[in-house]
Design a protein around this motif. Structure first.
Motif, mmCIF file in Angstrom:
data_model
loop_
_atom_site.group_PDB
_atom_site.id
_atom_site.type_symbol
_atom_site.label_atom_id
_atom_site.label_comp_id
_atom_site.label_asym_id
_atom_site.label_seq_id
_atom_site.Cartn_x
_atom_site.Cartn_y
_atom_site.Cartn_z
ATOM 1 N N ALA A 8 1.101 -1.398 -0.169
ATOM 2 C CA ALA A 8 0.041 -0.014 -0.681
ATOM 3 C C ALA A 8 0.570 0.777 0.162
ATOM 4 C CB ALA A 8 -1.202 0.002 0.813
ATOM 5 N N TYR A 9 0.442 2.165 -0.896
ATOM 6 C CA TYR A 9 0.594 3.093 -0.728
ATOM 7 C C TYR A 9 1.954 3.727 0.933
ATOM 8 C CZ TYR A 9 1.644 8.596 -0.960
ATOM 9 O OH TYR A 9 1.796 9.979 -1.032
ATOM 10 N N ASP A 10 2.466 3.984 0.966
ATOM 11 C CA ASP A 10 2.415 4.847 2.494
ATOM 12 C C ASP A 10 3.855 5.983 2.334
ATOM 13 O OD1 ASP A 10 3.781 5.667 4.521
ATOM 14 O OD2 ASP A 10 5.134 3.369 5.373
ATOM 15 N N GLU A 11 3.266 7.435 2.572
ATOM 16 C CA GLU A 11 3.604 8.623 2.977
ATOM 17 C C GLU A 11 5.175 8.880 3.206
ATOM 18 O OE1 GLU A 11 2.793 13.565 3.488
ATOM 19 O OE2 GLU A 11 1.024 12.376 2.761
ATOM 20 N N ALA A 12 5.337 7.602 4.162
ATOM 21 C CA ALA A 12 6.707 8.096 4.966
ATOM 22 C C ALA A 12 7.956 7.177 4.478
ATOM 23 C CB ALA A 12 6.239 7.291 6.376
ATOM 24 N N SER A 13 7.723 6.726 3.232
ATOM 25 C CA SER A 13 8.615 6.415 2.253
ATOM 26 C C SER A 13 8.777 7.390 0.963
ATOM 27 C CB SER A 13 7.938 4.773 1.468
ATOM 28 O OG SER A 13 7.228 5.138 0.559
ATOM 29 N N ILE A 14 7.935 8.343 1.104
ATOM 30 C CA ILE A 14 8.250 9.437 -0.020
ATOM 31 C C ILE A 14 9.632 9.937 -0.059
ATOM 32 C CG2 ILE A 14 7.940 12.143 -0.152
ATOM 33 C CD1 ILE A 14 5.746 9.932 -1.462
ATOM 34 N N ARG A 15 10.336 10.270 -0.668
ATOM 35 C CA ARG A 15 11.966 10.456 -0.385
ATOM 36 C C ARG A 15 12.202 11.676 -0.108
ATOM 37 N NH1 ARG A 15 10.972 7.268 -5.386
ATOM 38 N NH2 ARG A 15 12.294 5.379 -5.515
ATOM 39 N N ASN A 16 11.708 12.797 -0.530
ATOM 40 C CA ASN A 16 11.956 14.077 -0.153
ATOM 41 C C ASN A 16 10.297 14.993 0.066
ATOM 42 O OD1 ASN A 16 13.090 16.790 0.143
ATOM 43 N ND2 ASN A 16 12.886 17.250 -1.837
ATOM 44 N N SER A 17 9.908 14.690 1.349
ATOM 45 C CA SER A 17 8.604 15.378 2.058
ATOM 46 C C SER A 17 9.718 15.999 3.376
ATOM 47 C CB SER A 17 8.011 14.659 2.077
ATOM 48 O OG SER A 17 8.372 13.978 3.264
ATOM 49 N N ASP A 18 8.831 16.965 3.524
ATOM 50 C CA ASP A 18 9.110 18.163 4.096
ATOM 51 C C ASP A 18 7.802 18.467 4.761
ATOM 52 O OD1 ASP A 18 8.110 20.522 3.100
ATOM 53 O OD2 ASP A 18 10.079 20.895 1.956
ATOM 54 N N LYS A 19 7.807 19.488 5.849
ATOM 55 C CA LYS A 19 6.109 20.172 6.542
ATOM 56 C C LYS A 19 5.794 21.010 5.642
ATOM 57 C CE LYS A 19 8.192 23.912 8.573
ATOM 58 N NZ LYS A 19 9.101 25.456 9.409
ATOM 59 N N TYR A 20 6.210 20.946 4.629
ATOM 60 C CA TYR A 20 5.513 22.321 3.659
ATOM 61 C C TYR A 20 5.442 21.034 2.579
ATOM 62 C CZ TYR A 20 8.003 25.921 5.541
ATOM 63 O OH TYR A 20 8.652 26.809 5.958
ATOM 64 N N SER A 21 5.364 19.385 2.285
ATOM 65 C CA SER A 21 4.559 18.771 1.303
ATOM 66 C C SER A 21 3.300 17.591 2.164
ATOM 67 C CB SER A 21 5.653 18.662 0.998
ATOM 68 O OG SER A 21 6.570 17.811 1.182
ATOM 69 N N ARG A 22 4.242 17.430 2.639
ATOM 70 C CA ARG A 22 3.582 16.129 3.313
ATOM 71 C C ARG A 22 1.779 16.191 3.848
ATOM 72 N NH1 ARG A 22 7.468 16.958 7.808
ATOM 73 N NH2 ARG A 22 9.037 16.034 7.127
ATOM 74 N N GLY A 23 0.738 15.773 3.295
ATOM 75 C CA GLY A 23 -0.361 15.705 3.164
ATOM 76 C C GLY A 23 -1.000 15.998 4.738
ATOM 77 N N CYS A 24 -1.951 16.709 4.197
ATOM 78 C CA CYS A 24 -3.189 16.968 5.508
ATOM 79 C C CYS A 24 -4.605 16.676 4.436
ATOM 80 C CB CYS A 24 -3.127 18.213 6.055
ATOM 81 S SG CYS A 24 -3.355 19.570 4.178
#
Length: 364
Positions: free
Chosen positions: A347-363
């Motif tokens: 399943a898709y897991d946002e924790a595995s995204i290579r380059n995320s930060d507080k400005y791009s993490r989903g809400c």
């Protein structure tokens, strides 16, 4: 109730700048994985890719067009405008950064830009009925004229989101309000009405969609002036209205120093707030391109600062072979990231995204 049959799969080609070649590889991966989209929803640089994909029948011809001498020479035709001084540009950017209010003044998109761009893009010229896949391209219609630039906006709406598409897509979108009409986006400068244009050729729609604010002059069209797909760079609501399945990227955040103040000044929006919202929405396929600026650290067209001449310019590689190598790298990156997403076993897991930060993490 709308009786028009929705498309099965929509692939969103959101932005990309001069790295738009990634989308040709991404599309090739979708086809190879048996998930070929039947409509491409594109904005900004993604619109160039959509035009090439729709206008040519196979990957070999698309890759050849992407790397063609015509495209190379077109990008070489980008020149600095009279207002592309480094000191002036940095001063205006700093001013936008200090102003915290949203779109208080009608922006001068007619004169306040950095680069002159040749009018006609060297893109495939095919009739809508002959395209290999349907396209819907995002642009923004100006609801003001040049004489009004610089005036206070008040609560006036300055832009209308416009989708350049075929009659089927227009029927599906009929009556839909602009995605930015939702109260969550505040008192911005975008009209509640979503417009559709079924008469503009895809190649011309792509030219309109790449017209980024402060980079290029707004584009005069038959019924007014337009600027680019940055108005709704992540049109997930439009995609869901068009198709049963949606596939789109997880993109890296915008820089807070230059990009976000430009969004706020012109549109009255926070681009990263919009990105966080869209990254947090469920889609059928999520493609991680968050590290594109690191992996493809050199673009086919790059800004150069000439301090001695006090000029900002855009430069292409000095030789054609290097340009082709850049385009090949873009295609391969898109293909690799696409195949990763289309063949994912877990399943898709946002924790595995290579380059995320507080400005791009989903809400939500």
């Amino acid at each position: 109730m709308n009786q028009v049959k929705k498309y099965k799969r929509c692939m969103v080609l959101a932005g990309g700048g001069f790295r738009f070649g990634i989308y040709l590889g991404m599309y090739a991966a979708a086809v190879e994985a048996g998930r070929a989209p039947d409509i491409l929803l594109a904005s900004c640089g993604g619109a160039l890719a959509a035009s090439i994909i729709a206008g040519l029948p196979d990957d070999a011809q698309r890759k050849a067009w992407l790397s063609s001498r015509d495209m190379y020479h077109y990008w070489g035709g980008l020149t600095s405008s009279p207002r592309a001084g480094i000191v002036r540009t940095l001063a205006l950017a700093a001013k936008r950064g200090f102003i915290r209010d949203s779109a208080t003044v009608i922006p001068d998109l007619f004169n306040e830009y950095l680069f002159e761009v040749p009018q006609e893009l060297p893109l495939p010229q095919v009739a809508v009925g002959e395209q290999s896949v349907a396209t819907a391209i995002i642009g923004g219609k100006l609801l003001f004229d040049e004489s009004e630039a610089g005036q206070l906006r008040g609560q006036r709406k300055l832009f209308a989101e416009t989708v350049f598409c075929d009659p089927r897509a227009a029927s599906l979108l009929a009556g839909m309000p602009s995605p930015l009409a939702d109260p969550r986006w505040g008192e911005h400068a975008i009209s509640d009405e979503l417009l559709c244009d079924v008469n503009t050729p895809t190649s011309l729609a792509a030219r309109i969609s790449i017209t980024d604010m402060f980079y290029f002059r707004c584009h005069a069209h038959t019924d007014g002036n337009y600027f680019g797909g940055v108005l709704d760079l992540f049109p997930i609501e439009v995609a869901r209205t068009l198709a049963d399945e949606v596939m789109m990227e997880f993109k890296q955040s915008f820089d807070q120093a230059f990009s976000i103040p430009a969004w706020r000044t012109v549109l009255g929006l926070d681009g990263n707030a919009r990105l966080r919202y869209v990254n947090g929405q469920p889609v059928d396929v999520r493609i991680d391109t968050s590290d594109v600026a690191t992996v493809l650290d050199k673009e086919a067209v790059q800004k150069k600062l000439d301090w001695l001449q006090n000029r900002i310019s855009l430069q292409i590689p000095k030789d054609y072979a290097t340009y082709v190598a850049y385009m090949d790298a873009q295609w391969q990156y898109g293909y690799t990231r696409g195949m990763e997403a289309f063949t994912r076993q877990t399943a898709y897991d946002e924790a595995s995204i290579r380059n995320s930060d507080k400005y791009s993490r989903g809400c939500a």
